[in-house]
Design an enzyme around this catalytic site. Sequence first.
Site, mmCIF file in Angstrom:
data_model
loop_
_atom_site.group_PDB
_atom_site.id
_atom_site.type_symbol
_atom_site.label_atom_id
_atom_site.label_comp_id
_atom_site.label_asym_id
_atom_site.label_seq_id
_atom_site.Cartn_x
_atom_site.Cartn_y
_atom_site.Cartn_z
ATOM 1 N N ASN A 7 0.841 -1.181 0.000
ATOM 2 C CA ASN A 7 0.000 0.000 0.000
ATOM 3 C C ASN A 7 0.886 1.244 0.000
ATOM 4 O O ASN A 7 1.676 1.441 0.934
ATOM 5 C CB ASN A 7 -0.903 -0.018 1.238
ATOM 6 C CG ASN A 7 -1.889 1.130 1.264
ATOM 7 O OD1 ASN A 7 -1.519 2.255 0.963
ATOM 8 N ND2 ASN A 7 -3.134 0.832 1.606
ATOM 9 N N HIS A 10 0.932 6.214 1.882
ATOM 10 C CA HIS A 10 1.616 7.209 2.702
ATOM 11 C C HIS A 10 2.848 7.796 2.053
ATOM 12 O O HIS A 10 3.451 8.735 2.575
ATOM 13 C CB HIS A 10 1.845 6.650 4.111
ATOM 14 C CG HIS A 10 0.520 6.365 4.767
ATOM 15 N ND1 HIS A 10 -0.397 7.365 5.002
ATOM 16 C CD2 HIS A 10 -0.079 5.222 5.118
ATOM 17 C CE1 HIS A 10 -1.496 6.829 5.505
ATOM 18 N NE2 HIS A 10 -1.329 5.523 5.569
ATOM 19 N N HIS A 43 -5.600 3.483 -1.580
ATOM 20 C CA HIS A 43 -6.895 3.786 -0.990
ATOM 21 C C HIS A 43 -7.316 5.172 -1.454
ATOM 22 O O HIS A 43 -6.798 6.175 -0.967
ATOM 23 C CB HIS A 43 -6.762 3.737 0.536
ATOM 24 C CG HIS A 43 -8.070 3.945 1.242
ATOM 25 N ND1 HIS A 43 -8.135 3.956 2.614
ATOM 26 C CD2 HIS A 43 -9.338 4.140 0.790
ATOM 27 C CE1 HIS A 43 -9.406 4.150 2.969
ATOM 28 N NE2 HIS A 43 -10.141 4.260 1.897
ATOM 29 N N ARG A 45 -9.492 7.730 -0.969
ATOM 30 C CA ARG A 45 -10.474 8.172 0.028
ATOM 31 C C ARG A 45 -11.341 9.285 -0.534
ATOM 32 O O ARG A 45 -10.892 10.055 -1.386
ATOM 33 C CB ARG A 45 -9.751 8.693 1.288
ATOM 34 C CG ARG A 45 -9.248 7.606 2.209
ATOM 35 C CD ARG A 45 -8.586 8.206 3.442
ATOM 36 N NE ARG A 45 -8.305 7.198 4.460
ATOM 37 C CZ ARG A 45 -9.119 6.931 5.476
ATOM 38 N NH1 ARG A 45 -10.284 7.582 5.602
ATOM 39 N NH2 ARG A 45 -8.800 6.010 6.375
ATOM 40 N N ARG A 49 -7.232 12.714 1.015
ATOM 41 C CA ARG A 49 -6.174 13.197 1.914
ATOM 42 C C ARG A 49 -4.785 12.746 1.453
ATOM 43 O O ARG A 49 -3.799 13.373 1.753
ATOM 44 C CB ARG A 49 -6.423 12.736 3.340
ATOM 45 C CG ARG A 49 -6.299 11.252 3.523
ATOM 46 C CD ARG A 49 -6.525 10.832 4.971
ATOM 47 N NE ARG A 49 -7.917 11.034 5.393
ATOM 48 C CZ ARG A 49 -8.391 10.623 6.583
ATOM 49 N NH1 ARG A 49 -7.576 10.019 7.439
ATOM 50 N NH2 ARG A 49 -9.641 10.833 6.921
ATOM 51 N N GLU A 70 -8.612 0.211 -2.880
ATOM 52 C CA GLU A 70 -9.458 0.314 -1.681
ATOM 53 C C GLU A 70 -10.346 1.548 -1.830
ATOM 54 O O GLU A 70 -9.864 2.610 -2.256
ATOM 55 C CB GLU A 70 -8.599 0.461 -0.429
ATOM 56 C CG GLU A 70 -7.820 -0.770 -0.088
ATOM 57 C CD GLU A 70 -7.025 -0.589 1.184
ATOM 58 O OE1 GLU A 70 -6.665 0.531 1.527
ATOM 59 O OE2 GLU A 70 -6.756 -1.608 1.852
ATOM 60 N N THR A 101 -8.087 3.878 9.017
ATOM 61 C CA THR A 101 -9.231 2.977 9.131
ATOM 62 C C THR A 101 -9.303 2.388 10.538
ATOM 63 O O THR A 101 -8.304 1.884 11.052
ATOM 64 C CB THR A 101 -9.113 1.859 8.089
ATOM 65 O OG1 THR A 101 -9.050 2.471 6.802
ATOM 66 C CG2 THR A 101 -10.290 0.912 8.154
ATOM 67 N N GLU A 151 -10.814 -9.251 3.531
ATOM 68 C CA GLU A 151 -9.538 -8.847 4.124
ATOM 69 C C GLU A 151 -9.813 -8.620 5.591
ATOM 70 O O GLU A 151 -10.548 -7.703 5.964
ATOM 71 C CB GLU A 151 -8.979 -7.584 3.482
ATOM 72 C CG GLU A 151 -7.661 -7.172 4.138
ATOM 73 C CD GLU A 151 -6.958 -6.020 3.459
ATOM 74 O OE1 GLU A 151 -7.087 -5.869 2.230
ATOM 75 O OE2 GLU A 151 -6.281 -5.247 4.165
ATOM 76 N N HIS A 191 -3.676 -4.201 7.811
ATOM 77 C CA HIS A 191 -3.768 -3.007 8.658
ATOM 78 C C HIS A 191 -2.891 -3.122 9.899
ATOM 79 O O HIS A 191 -3.092 -3.971 10.750
ATOM 80 C CB HIS A 191 -5.194 -2.636 9.074
ATOM 81 C CG HIS A 191 -5.246 -1.214 9.559
ATOM 82 N ND1 HIS A 191 -5.446 -0.139 8.720
ATOM 83 C CD2 HIS A 191 -5.026 -0.689 10.778
ATOM 84 C CE1 HIS A 191 -5.371 0.981 9.417
ATOM 85 N NE2 HIS A 191 -5.121 0.681 10.672
HETATM 86 C C1 LIG Z 1 -8.179 -0.455 4.964
HETATM 87 C C2 LIG Z 1 -6.847 -0.281 5.575
HETATM 88 O O1 LIG Z 1 -6.542 -0.841 6.588
HETATM 89 C C3 LIG Z 1 -5.832 0.565 4.929
HETATM 90 O O2 LIG Z 1 -5.443 -0.008 3.762
HETATM 91 C C4 LIG Z 1 -6.336 1.938 4.645
HETATM 92 O O3 LIG Z 1 -5.677 2.436 3.525
HETATM 93 C C5 LIG Z 1 -6.049 2.773 5.857
HETATM 94 O O4 LIG Z 1 -6.335 4.106 5.541
HETATM 95 P P1 LIG Z 1 -5.104 5.119 5.399
HETATM 96 O O5 LIG Z 1 -4.211 4.563 4.334
HETATM 97 O O6 LIG Z 1 -5.772 6.405 5.021
HETATM 98 O O7 LIG Z 1 -4.431 5.117 6.743
HETATM 99 N N1 LIG Z 2 -5.674 -2.820 4.002
HETATM 100 C C1 LIG Z 2 -4.427 -2.649 4.724
HETATM 101 C C2 LIG Z 2 -3.466 -1.857 3.898
HETATM 102 O O1 LIG Z 2 -3.609 -1.745 2.695
HETATM 103 C C3 LIG Z 2 -2.311 -1.221 4.544
HETATM 104 O O2 LIG Z 2 -2.577 -0.896 5.881
HETATM 105 P P1 LIG Z 2 -1.306 -0.324 6.710
HETATM 106 O O3 LIG Z 2 -0.208 -1.347 6.612
HETATM 107 O O4 LIG Z 2 -0.917 0.972 6.063
HETATM 108 O O5 LIG Z 2 -1.830 -0.159 8.123
#
Ligand SMILES: CC(=O)[C@@H](O)[C@H](O)COP(=O)(O)O
Ligand SMILES: NCC(=O)COP(=O)(O)O
Length: 246
Positions: A7, A10, A43, A45, A49, A70, A101, A151, A191
């Site tokens: 992911n 960030h 993700h 959103r 953000r 996501e 989340t 998930e 997560h």
């Molecule tokens: C669903 C999840 O757990 C994450 O993949 C999600 O992306 C968290 O949101 P942020 O990335 O905005 O923290």
């Molecule tokens: N769905 C979880 C994800 O994509 C990443 O979550 P995190 O490792 O950033 O908390």
Amino acid sequence: MVKLGINVDHVATVRQARMGHDPEVVAAACLAELGGADSITIHLREDRRHIQDRDVHLIAATISTSLNLEMACTDEMVAIATEVRPRQVTLVPEKRAELTTEGGLDVLAQSQELERATARLRDAGIVVSYFVDADDRQIQASRVCGAQAVEIHTGHYADAGSDAEFRHELQRIVQASALALDQGLQLNAGHGLNYANVAPIAAIDGMNELNIGHSIVSRAIFVGMEAAVRQMRQCVDRAVLGKQRT
Ligand SMILES: CC(=O)[C@@H](O)[C@H](O)COP(=O)(O)O
Ligand SMILES: NCC(=O)COP(=O)(O)O
């Protein structure tokens, strides 16, 4: 082997801090693939953000693995998904005020809109996964609504404040995982997973895919994205191989 979804949200968080162009999220996704990612997760959103609409289109067009998008269960997001056609959509709950989340979908309370959105996404050839807590009723409801995967939210496991809580949360995830497989659902998790806590989750029988972001991007600041992903790949593979030896 367990698939690793990286992911890159960030990386976009850092870029959005100055509303500029750097760091380029697309480059991060490509480096993650060089490090061993099986897929890229982003993700989009509603409040934009971090990930922007341009990131979704560019990453979808550029990566060589596959995209897990996501998103919230809204008409706007379904329209974007059916245009971009990622391999997979993971439906997640969103609250404006949340830092990240905080939990899984309430499938039981939202079954009608979830079922409608799931049908539209599946008709577009997209695999649909629901982000849910380790809760039997939510997992059973996910299958009823047409989800092909779940998930399981590992946030409470990741935030465990004691050994006892850690063991309790892990056991909940193990039991929920077995139920998901019994329901014929593909089993994913994510997560809050990091280099120290990922092994017990990776070792769960039938685990298909782990989605990990924040801990990898955090390490990438010091060692680079490719190395940070490679190190997580090693942690996951070592956990799976270690289980196979027992
Ligand atoms: C669903 C999840 O757990 C994450 O993949 C999600 O992306 C968290 O949101 P942020 O990335 O905005 O923290
Ligand atoms: N769905 C979880 C994800 O994509 C990443 O979550 P995190 O490792 O950033 O908390």
